[in-house]
Design a protein around this motif. Structure first.
Motif, short mmCIF file in Angstrom:
data_model
loop_
_atom_site.label_atom_id
_atom_site.label_comp_id
_atom_site.label_asym_id
_atom_site.label_seq_id
_atom_site.Cartn_x
_atom_site.Cartn_y
_atom_site.Cartn_z
N ALA A 18 -48.75 105.91 -1.07
CA ALA A 18 -47.36 105.58 -0.94
C ALA A 18 -47.87 104.82 -0.98
O ALA A 18 -47.22 103.41 -1.91
CB ALA A 18 -46.41 105.82 -0.25
N ILE A 19 -48.40 103.75 -0.34
CA ILE A 19 -48.84 101.77 -0.22
C ILE A 19 -49.50 101.40 -1.53
O ILE A 19 -49.24 100.85 -2.12
CB ILE A 19 -49.52 101.88 1.16
CG1 ILE A 19 -48.04 102.23 1.98
CG2 ILE A 19 -49.73 100.56 1.17
CD1 ILE A 19 -49.13 101.93 3.44
N GLU A 20 -50.61 102.24 -1.46
CA GLU A 20 -51.17 102.07 -2.56
C GLU A 20 -50.31 101.92 -3.91
O GLU A 20 -50.73 101.47 -4.92
CB GLU A 20 -52.80 103.30 -3.27
CG GLU A 20 -53.63 102.85 -4.07
CD GLU A 20 -54.66 104.12 -3.72
OE1 GLU A 20 -55.06 105.18 -3.03
OE2 GLU A 20 -54.88 104.33 -5.07
N GLU A 21 -49.66 103.34 -4.09
CA GLU A 21 -48.73 103.50 -5.50
C GLU A 21 -48.00 102.00 -5.10
O GLU A 21 -47.70 101.13 -7.12
CB GLU A 21 -47.83 104.54 -5.55
CG GLU A 21 -48.84 105.74 -5.75
CD GLU A 21 -48.11 106.89 -5.63
OE1 GLU A 21 -48.33 107.96 -5.20
OE2 GLU A 21 -46.43 107.31 -5.18
N GLU A 57 -56.43 94.16 -8.95
CA GLU A 57 -56.84 95.50 -8.74
C GLU A 57 -56.78 95.35 -7.29
O GLU A 57 -56.36 94.97 -6.21
CB GLU A 57 -58.83 94.62 -8.48
CG GLU A 57 -59.28 96.35 -8.44
CD GLU A 57 -60.63 95.86 -8.43
OE1 GLU A 57 -61.80 96.63 -8.05
OE2 GLU A 57 -61.05 94.74 -9.22
N VAL A 58 -56.09 97.24 -7.48
CA VAL A 58 -56.34 97.34 -5.81
C VAL A 58 -57.08 97.41 -4.74
O VAL A 58 -57.93 98.18 -4.93
CB VAL A 58 -54.95 98.58 -5.24
CG1 VAL A 58 -54.68 98.45 -4.26
CG2 VAL A 58 -53.94 98.29 -6.36
N PRO A 59 -56.81 96.60 -3.86
CA PRO A 59 -58.25 97.12 -2.71
C PRO A 59 -58.25 97.80 -2.01
O PRO A 59 -56.82 98.79 -2.26
CB PRO A 59 -58.22 96.07 -1.86
CG PRO A 59 -56.30 95.73 -1.47
CD PRO A 59 -56.91 95.79 -2.90
N ALA A 83 -57.34 96.97 4.65
CA ALA A 83 -57.30 96.00 3.27
C ALA A 83 -56.31 96.33 2.42
O ALA A 83 -55.57 95.00 1.60
CB ALA A 83 -58.81 96.48 2.29
N LEU A 84 -56.10 98.20 2.00
CA LEU A 84 -54.60 97.41 1.14
C LEU A 84 -53.70 97.24 2.05
O LEU A 84 -52.58 96.64 1.41
CB LEU A 84 -54.93 98.92 1.43
CG LEU A 84 -53.79 99.74 0.12
CD1 LEU A 84 -53.95 99.13 -0.84
CD2 LEU A 84 -53.83 101.87 0.10
N ALA A 85 -53.72 97.56 3.18
CA ALA A 85 -52.81 96.92 4.56
C ALA A 85 -52.48 94.86 3.99
O ALA A 85 -50.93 95.15 3.72
CB ALA A 85 -52.41 97.60 6.15
N ASN A 86 -52.95 94.98 4.32
CA ASN A 86 -52.92 93.43 3.98
C ASN A 86 -52.84 92.68 3.05
O ASN A 86 -51.70 92.40 1.81
CB ASN A 86 -54.84 92.63 4.20
CG ASN A 86 -54.33 93.39 5.59
OD1 ASN A 86 -53.94 92.40 6.23
ND2 ASN A 86 -56.40 93.24 6.37
N ALA A 115 -40.04 93.38 -3.70
CA ALA A 115 -41.68 94.44 -3.09
C ALA A 115 -40.64 94.13 -1.41
O ALA A 115 -41.59 95.52 -1.33
CB ALA A 115 -42.71 93.61 -3.48
N ARG A 116 -40.48 94.05 -1.51
CA ARG A 116 -40.09 93.73 0.32
C ARG A 116 -39.07 94.81 0.48
O ARG A 116 -39.47 95.72 0.73
CB ARG A 116 -39.07 92.29 0.72
CG ARG A 116 -39.22 92.15 2.02
CD ARG A 116 -37.68 91.28 2.96
NE ARG A 116 -36.97 91.07 1.99
CZ ARG A 116 -35.80 91.36 1.54
NH1 ARG A 116 -35.67 92.22 2.84
NH2 ARG A 116 -34.49 90.64 1.23
N LEU A 117 -38.01 94.68 -0.40
CA LEU A 117 -36.93 96.04 -0.92
C LEU A 117 -37.37 97.03 -0.98
O LEU A 117 -37.99 98.47 0.02
CB LEU A 117 -35.92 96.14 -1.56
CG LEU A 117 -34.71 95.42 -1.19
CD1 LEU A 117 -34.07 95.23 -2.91
CD2 LEU A 117 -34.08 95.22 -0.27
#
Ligand SMILES: [Zn+2]
Length: 186
Positions: free
Chosen positions: A65-68, A78-80, A85-88, A100-102
């Motif tokens: 879900a975070i990747e999407e 590019e998505v790490p 790394a993804l969370a950061n 994006a916050r919402l």
């Protein structure tokens, strides 16, 4: 930013559970009746047992879900890879735009709800969310015929037809909660 980072620093429940030796053990969750779980902190001496796919899946689903989310808001960048790394990267996207916050806060709440329901410990988190239709604190966790978690409103007058309680997806519950959370404070 007037209130940077706020509660966003808290580790997602799905990750906490997946990292907990108790919940990561096979058989720690029972899909048939999570609410019947007795003491949730059982012994930590059974580290050798196979990994519990149910709680492991929760963490993987959140990863996805975070990747999407990163693809939705990253404008083609590019998505790490890798959870940290993804969370950061997601955190930088969250700080960069209100949309994006919402989106992120809804995503996190949806997954926290699902994780809490899976381990039978959702009273507190679900108790903070109102039914989007009748605005009552009336939601209980239920499963859809397909097996996913959902919320059902206990208010009879909120039923979609007599005898058929209103069932709301966790995403709808989260969307309503996040978009209205500032109403009281305003
Ligand atoms: Zn309702």
């Amino acid at each position: 930013m007037s209130h940077p980072q706020r509660a966003r620093q808290r580790t997602a429940l799905a990750y906490e559970i997946a990292a907990d030796p108790h919940w990561a053990s096979a058989g720690a969750t029972r899909l048939a009746g999570a609410l019947e779980l007795p003491g949730r902190r059982a012994s930590r001496t059974n580290a050798g047992t196979p990994y519990n796919l149910s709680v492991y899946d929760l963490a993987l689903e959140l990863d996805r879900a975070i990747e999407e989310f990163a693809h939705r808001h990253g404008h083609g960048a590019e998505v790490p890879t890798g959870r940290t790394a993804l969370a950061n990267y997601a955190a930088t996207l969250v700080e960069a735009s209100d949309d994006a916050r919402l989106d992120y806060d809804q995503l996190r709440l949806t997954h926290d709800l699902r994780a809490a329901l899976t381990i039978g410990d959702a009273d507190e988190i679900l108790g903070k969310c109102v039914c989007p239709a009748c605005l009552c604190w009336s939601l209980i966790g239920t499963r859809t015929p397909a097996g996913d978690w959902a919320a059902t409103c206990r208010i009879l007058r909120c039923a979609t037809e007599p005898g058929t309680p209103r069932v709301i997806t966790l995403a709808e519950v989260a969307r309503h909660h996040i978009t209205h959370r500032d109403d009281v404070a305003a």
